[in-house]
Design a protein around this motif. Structure first.
Motif, PDB file in Angstrom:
ATOM      1  N   ALA A   1      56.722  41.100  64.076  1.00 14.72           N
ATOM      2  CA  ALA A   1      57.773  42.082  64.946  1.00 14.72           C
ATOM      3  C   ALA A   1      58.188  43.118  64.234  1.00 14.72           C
ATOM      4  O   ALA A   1      58.383  44.032  64.322  1.00 14.72           O
ATOM      5  CB  ALA A   1      58.732  41.096  65.579  1.00 14.72           C
TER       6      ALA A   1
ATOM      7  N   SER B   1      61.569  47.390  70.982  1.00 14.18           N
ATOM      8  CA  SER B   1      60.837  46.491  70.735  1.00 14.18           C
ATOM      9  C   SER B   1      61.325  45.340  71.505  1.00 14.18           C
ATOM     10  O   SER B   1      60.443  44.527  71.975  1.00 14.18           O
ATOM     11  CB  SER B   1      60.571  45.998  69.246  1.00 14.18           C
ATOM     12  OG  SER B   1      60.076  47.140  68.543  1.00 14.18           O
TER      13      SER B   1
ATOM     14  N   MET C   1      59.536  42.561  74.692  1.00 16.59           N
ATOM     15  CA  MET C   1      59.460  41.305  74.665  1.00 16.59           C
ATOM     16  C   MET C   1      59.734  40.347  75.870  1.00 16.59           C
ATOM     17  O   MET C   1      59.506  39.164  75.918  1.00 16.59           O
ATOM     18  CB  MET C   1      60.538  40.676  73.412  1.00 16.59           C
ATOM     19  CG  MET C   1      60.018  40.964  72.018  1.00 16.59           C
ATOM     20  SD  MET C   1      61.135  40.542  70.896  1.00 16.59           S
ATOM     21  CE  MET C   1      60.915  41.409  69.436  1.00 16.59           C
TER      22      MET C   1
ATOM     23  N   LEU D   1      60.862  35.678  69.061  1.00 16.28           N
ATOM     24  CA  LEU D   1      59.855  36.639  68.907  1.00 16.28           C
ATOM     25  C   LEU D   1      60.318  37.800  68.182  1.00 16.28           C
ATOM     26  O   LEU D   1      59.484  38.484  67.232  1.00 16.28           O
ATOM     27  CB  LEU D   1      59.699  37.293  70.430  1.00 16.28           C
ATOM     28  CG  LEU D   1      58.556  36.455  71.306  1.00 16.28           C
ATOM     29  CD1 LEU D   1      58.751  37.313  72.770  1.00 16.28           C
ATOM     30  CD2 LEU D   1      57.459  35.922  70.964  1.00 16.28           C
ATOM     31  N   LEU D   2      61.493  37.854  67.926  1.00 17.40           N
ATOM     32  CA  LEU D   2      62.096  38.932  67.249  1.00 17.40           C
ATOM     33  C   LEU D   2      62.242  38.504  65.838  1.00 17.40           C
ATOM     34  O   LEU D   2      61.850  39.520  64.793  1.00 17.40           O
ATOM     35  CB  LEU D   2      63.841  39.205  67.587  1.00 17.40           C
ATOM     36  CG  LEU D   2      64.472  39.949  66.847  1.00 17.40           C
ATOM     37  CD1 LEU D   2      63.956  41.376  67.040  1.00 17.40           C
ATOM     38  CD2 LEU D   2      65.968  39.944  67.236  1.00 17.40           C
TER      39      LEU D   2
END
Length: 343
Positions: A40, A293, A297, A34-35
Motif C-alpha cells: 500500500a 489510496s 480500499m 489494507l493500509l
C-alpha cells in the motif's frame, strides 16, 4: 507556552499534523489491514510524484498571487509530441545508445513546448493584463483542443521500453524512481525559495506587487519566469505520468487540476499570494495521497464519487482556512491594505 507559540506561528502546520493523524486513525480503524502493508505504501510512493511535481510547479504561481489552470493540458500537448517523436525515431531493434539519444531529444522537445506555453501564459497576464485565471483557462482549452485535434481523441503509443521502465523502476532496489525525481525537485524548489533572490521576490510580489514595482524590480519579468517555471516543473510530472501509462492522451491527468489546487489551499499556499511554506506542501501531498489510496480500499465505493470527495474536501479546507486566526483571507487583505496605506 512553547507549543502555544509554535502553534500561533505555524497554524497550517498544526492543522495539517492534526489532519494527518485523524486520517491515519480513520483508515487504520476502517481499513487497517489494507493500509498498513508494504504494498500500500509503495503504491502511494509510486502515485503521488506525478501530481506532486505539478503541485510544486503551480506553487510558484500561487506565491506570486497568480494561478495556472493550463498545466495539465499543456503537459498533455507537449507529451503527445514527445511520444510521437520517440515512437517514430526509436524503432524496434535500434541500438541502446540510439534509443537513449531519442528519449533525451523527446524530453527536450517536450520541455521546450512547456517553456513556450509558460511564456505565453506570462505574457497574457503581464503584457495584455488578462486575469490569470481567465488567461490560463483559455490556454487550457487551446491546448486541449490542439491535443484532441492531433490525436482525434485517441491514445498515442509506441514509447520505447527503455522509457516506460522509468515509471516503474527502482533505485537501490527499494526507492521508486518517480519518488526520487520528486525528492530532487522538492529539494531544488525549497532551495530556490529559501536561498535565492528570486525566491524572495515571488513572496514580495505576492504580498504587494505595486510596492515591488515601485522599488524598481521588473515584476513582469519575474511573473513570466514564474509561469515558465510552473510549466517546466509540471511538465516533468507529465513525463512521469506518460512513462507510467506507457502512452499519451489529451485527457490524461484531468483530475489533477482540482487535486493540485486542493493541496495548495490545504497547505496554506493561497492564490492570494505571498504566503505559505513548502514544508506544509509536503504534508498536504501526503495527506491527500493517503485519502486517495484509502478511499480506493472501499470496494463498494464507486470511483465516480472522486470529484464529489475532492470538491467537498476543498470546501471544508476553505472553511477551516477562513476560521484560522479569525479568517486567514481577511488577515491577508488587512495586510495588503496596511502596506498600500504606508505608500
Amino acid at each position: 507556552m512553547k507549543f502555544k507559540s509554535f502553534a500561533n506561528k505555524n497554524q497550517y502546520t498544526v492543522m495539517l499534523l492534526v489532519m494527518l493523524a485523524a486520517v491515519l486513525v480513520f483508515f487504520s480503524i476502517t481499513r487497517g489491514s489494507l493500509l498498513w502493508t508494504g504494498d500500500a505504501w509503495y503504491g502511494m510512493a509510486m502515485q503521488f510524484p506525478e501530481y506532486g511535481l505539478m503541485t510544486l510547479g503551480v506553487m510558484f504561481c500561487f506565491l506570486t498571487g497568480n494561478i495556472d489552470m493550463s498545466f495539465v493540458a499543456l503537459g498533455n500537448f507537449a507529451t503527445i509530441f514527445a511520444v510521437r517523436f520517440m515512437a517514430a525515431n526509436a524503432p524496434e531493434g535500434a541500438s541502446e545508445g540510439h534509443v537513449r539519444a531519442v528519449i533525451l531529444a523527446g524530453i527536450l522537445i517536450m520541455l521546450l513546448i512547456c517553456l513556450i506555453g509558460g511564456c505565453i501564459n506570462g505574457i497574457l497576464v503581464t503584457k495584455l493584463g488578462i486575469p490569470p485565471v481567465m488567461a490560463t483557462i483559455a490556454m487550457q482549452l487551446v491546448w486541449q483542443g490542439l491535443s484532441t485535434a492531433l490525436t482525434q481523441g485517441n491514445t498515442v503509443t509506441g514509447l520505447p521500453a527503455m522509457y516506460t521502465e522509468i515509471g516503474h523502476s527502482q533505485l537501490f532496489g527499494f526507492l521508486p524512481f518517480p519518488l526520487f525525481i520528486f525528492i530532487v525537485a522538492f529539494i531544488g524548489c525549497a532551495l530556490i525559495i529559501r536561498y535565492t533572490v528570486y525566491g524572495e521576490m515571488i513572496y514580495m510580489i505576492g504580498t504587494n506587487v505595486k510596492a515591488v514595482r515601485y522599488s524598481g524590480i521588473n515584476t513582469d519579468r519575474v511573473v513570466i519566469l514564474t509561469f515558465v517555471l510552473t510549466a517546466l516543473i509540471s511538465g516533468v510530472g507529465s513525463l512521469i505520468m506518460v512513462s507510467t501509462m506507457a502512452s499519451a492522451k489529451a485527457d490524461y491527468g484531468s483530475s489533477y487540476v482540482m487535486r493540485v489546487i486542493l493541496i495548495l489551499v490545504l497547505a496554506g499556499i493561497l492564490p492570494d499570494g505571498g504566503m505559505g511554506k513548502i514544508s506544509d506542501l509536503l504534508l498536504a501531498i501526503v495527506i491527500i495521497q493517503i485519502i486517495a489510496s484509502g478511499v480506493n480500499m472501499f470496494a463498494n465505493l464507486n470511483t465516480y464519487y472522486a470529484s464529489l470527495i475532492w470538491g467537498a474536501l476543498l470546501l471544508i479546507v476553505l472553511i477551516m482556512s477562513t476560521k484560522l486566526s479569525g479568517g486567514i483571507f481577511r488577515i491577508r487583505d488587512d495586510k495588503k491594505k496596511k502596506q498600500v496605506s504606508t505608500q
